[in-house]
Design a protein around this motif. Sequence first.
Motif, mmCIF file in Angstrom:
data_model
loop_
_atom_site.group_PDB
_atom_site.id
_atom_site.type_symbol
_atom_site.label_atom_id
_atom_site.label_comp_id
_atom_site.label_asym_id
_atom_site.label_seq_id
_atom_site.Cartn_x
_atom_site.Cartn_y
_atom_site.Cartn_z
ATOM 1 N N GLY A 16 45.792 41.577 39.329
ATOM 2 C CA GLY A 16 46.533 40.877 38.284
ATOM 3 C C GLY A 16 45.649 40.042 37.390
ATOM 4 O O GLY A 16 46.024 39.707 36.270
ATOM 5 N N ASN A 17 44.472 39.665 37.863
ATOM 6 C CA ASN A 17 43.504 38.927 37.059
ATOM 7 C C ASN A 17 42.106 39.177 37.629
ATOM 8 O O ASN A 17 41.941 39.877 38.633
ATOM 9 C CB ASN A 17 43.832 37.426 37.018
ATOM 10 C CG ASN A 17 43.960 36.810 38.407
ATOM 11 O OD1 ASN A 17 43.618 37.432 39.417
ATOM 12 N ND2 ASN A 17 44.436 35.585 38.465
ATOM 13 N N ALA A 18 41.105 38.609 36.987
ATOM 14 C CA ALA A 18 39.719 38.819 37.434
ATOM 15 C C ALA A 18 39.521 38.309 38.853
ATOM 16 O O ALA A 18 38.785 38.899 39.655
ATOM 17 C CB ALA A 18 38.759 38.107 36.474
ATOM 18 N N GLU A 19 40.194 37.199 39.179
ATOM 19 C CA GLU A 19 40.082 36.632 40.524
ATOM 20 C C GLU A 19 40.630 37.593 41.575
ATOM 21 O O GLU A 19 40.057 37.750 42.657
ATOM 22 C CB GLU A 19 40.835 35.295 40.589
ATOM 23 C CG GLU A 19 40.233 34.188 39.742
ATOM 24 C CD GLU A 19 40.738 34.185 38.307
ATOM 25 O OE1 GLU A 19 41.335 35.210 37.877
ATOM 26 O OE2 GLU A 19 40.528 33.182 37.607
ATOM 27 N N GLY A 20 41.761 38.232 41.252
ATOM 28 C CA GLY A 20 42.355 39.194 42.179
ATOM 29 C C GLY A 20 41.447 40.373 42.446
ATOM 30 O O GLY A 20 41.312 40.834 43.581
ATOM 31 N N LYS A 21 40.789 40.851 41.400
ATOM 32 C CA LYS A 21 39.864 41.980 41.560
ATOM 33 C C LYS A 21 38.668 41.579 42.413
ATOM 34 O O LYS A 21 38.188 42.360 43.244
ATOM 35 C CB LYS A 21 39.388 42.458 40.187
ATOM 36 C CG LYS A 21 40.483 43.062 39.327
ATOM 37 C CD LYS A 21 39.928 43.429 37.966
ATOM 38 C CE LYS A 21 41.020 43.969 37.056
ATOM 39 N NZ LYS A 21 40.507 44.286 35.715
ATOM 40 N N LEU A 22 38.174 40.355 42.199
ATOM 41 C CA LEU A 22 37.002 39.896 42.949
ATOM 42 C C LEU A 22 37.291 39.830 44.439
ATOM 43 O O LEU A 22 36.527 40.356 45.261
ATOM 44 C CB LEU A 22 36.552 38.535 42.419
ATOM 45 C CG LEU A 22 35.278 37.937 43.008
ATOM 46 C CD1 LEU A 22 34.547 37.086 41.968
ATOM 47 C CD2 LEU A 22 35.554 37.086 44.246
ATOM 48 N N VAL A 23 38.399 39.192 44.821
ATOM 49 C CA VAL A 23 38.683 39.052 46.253
ATOM 50 C C VAL A 23 39.061 40.395 46.868
ATOM 51 O O VAL A 23 38.800 40.641 48.053
ATOM 52 C CB VAL A 23 39.778 37.992 46.525
ATOM 53 C CG1 VAL A 23 39.363 36.627 45.992
ATOM 54 C CG2 VAL A 23 41.125 38.392 45.942
ATOM 55 N N TYR A 24 39.666 41.282 46.058
ATOM 56 C CA TYR A 24 39.992 42.625 46.568
ATOM 57 C C TYR A 24 38.716 43.376 46.941
ATOM 58 O O TYR A 24 38.631 43.979 48.025
ATOM 59 C CB TYR A 24 40.782 43.409 45.528
ATOM 60 C CG TYR A 24 41.095 44.835 45.942
ATOM 61 C CD1 TYR A 24 42.170 45.115 46.781
ATOM 62 C CD2 TYR A 24 40.307 45.897 45.500
ATOM 63 C CE1 TYR A 24 42.453 46.425 47.172
ATOM 64 C CE2 TYR A 24 40.594 47.202 45.884
ATOM 65 C CZ TYR A 24 41.658 47.455 46.722
ATOM 66 O OH TYR A 24 41.932 48.752 47.106
ATOM 67 N N SER A 25 37.715 43.338 46.075
ATOM 68 C CA SER A 25 36.450 44.034 46.355
ATOM 69 C C SER A 25 35.737 43.424 47.550
ATOM 70 O O SER A 25 35.206 44.145 48.409
ATOM 71 C CB SER A 25 35.547 44.004 45.119
ATOM 72 O OG SER A 25 36.105 44.752 44.063
ATOM 73 N N ASN A 26 35.743 42.089 47.638
ATOM 74 C CA ASN A 26 35.146 41.441 48.809
ATOM 75 C C ASN A 26 35.909 41.814 50.077
ATOM 76 O O ASN A 26 35.322 41.989 51.147
ATOM 77 C CB ASN A 26 35.132 39.918 48.626
ATOM 78 C CG ASN A 26 34.091 39.462 47.619
ATOM 79 O OD1 ASN A 26 33.265 40.257 47.160
ATOM 80 N ND2 ASN A 26 34.120 38.190 47.270
#
Length: 401
Positions: A16-26
């Motif tokens: 949903g946002n850049a933060e969501g993508k970051l934690v998803y990849s981690n």
Amino acid sequence: MKKKIVYIGKFLFPNGNAEGKLVYSNGRILNKLGYDLVFIGVNEKKINFSKSKVMIDNFESYSIPLNNSLLNILSYIKINREIINFLKQNHSCIAAVISYGTPTFSFFILQLVNFCKAYKVPFIANVVDMSSTSHGTKLERIAKFLDRYFLRKVILYKADGIISVSNYIKNYFSKNINNIIVIPPLVSNICDFKQNFEYLKPKIKLVYAGIPFPLDGRKVDVDSYKDRLDITIELLAKVYKNNKNFEFDIYGLSEEQYLSVVGKHKHLINESKKYIKFFGNLNQDKITEKVSYADFTINLRDVNEMTTAGFSTKFVESISCGTPMITTDTSDLNFYLKDRKNGFFLDINDRKSAVINLTKILSLSKNDINKMKKYCLTSKVFHYTNYINKMSLFIEKVIRN
């Protein structure tokens, strides 16, 4: 039974946002290391935490309403209590808790730390920025400053480990914390959009995608501009006098929204309609497609604590989509940007030089640009699988200690 790692923070999971993508990849990395992941983020809808559970790509996900108004502080005290009780009920299977900021206010982090200490669960902070507080009313700015200052200090003295996006953040916390890893924002999927590198479009397509400054109607100081879209437009206006072979598309905000903050550019925007177009806010897949098909993306920033501490997710997404970026030398980008291969640095403090260099870049042949695009797409420099071993050593060390 697998141990769980709980990821808590102000992110819209999974994309949903850049933060969501970051934690998803981690999370994808941690899952590869044998852990089940539980994400507790935020949601733009009114939602009850206890009833919010959904499974996304085999990840357990919960959320709370996204609204950090001081008027809702009593509601957030209740939500904080629900989250802590949830953690207590599942403490026996939790290997670690990772906080990406806080989904509510910073006093929640202290509650989280106290839970971790009581149940001997490692507390890890995922730190991605040193945010500015230069917009909103004076009272709002003071409240934000105190909230973020408290959050930073709690992490500084209480965290068992730090996942940082930059060396600046690592150096800031390294005086007190030994277990620190630097991992930039990552991607879990290489761009799905097929590119026809042989198709020679008539003009060079330049794209900006994002929200350069707050758009909530409150007064915005230049210090709180995350991206200097205003400087980009000024530079391109000068380039256009001698080079009319480019188009600049802006996604994320409308012309009206831009002028509501940068009102002094009304005349400039009217004069530049032949080559500058605003497309407003589109869904993320559509924006990714537009970025993928562009010849270059551009994102110019001031060099300050906010931009030095953070890491441009726009750079990560652009390179991963096969599109080179024109940007400023901030944060750790110098480790990843290869001049004339996946991008160019531009010094916005030397406007004369910036115009000359930008004119040269926008005069490159389509064949040269396509070589850069192929290099970006095949490099996979930000794919999460490249960081599995690094994360493994970090997590083992934190949990062992």
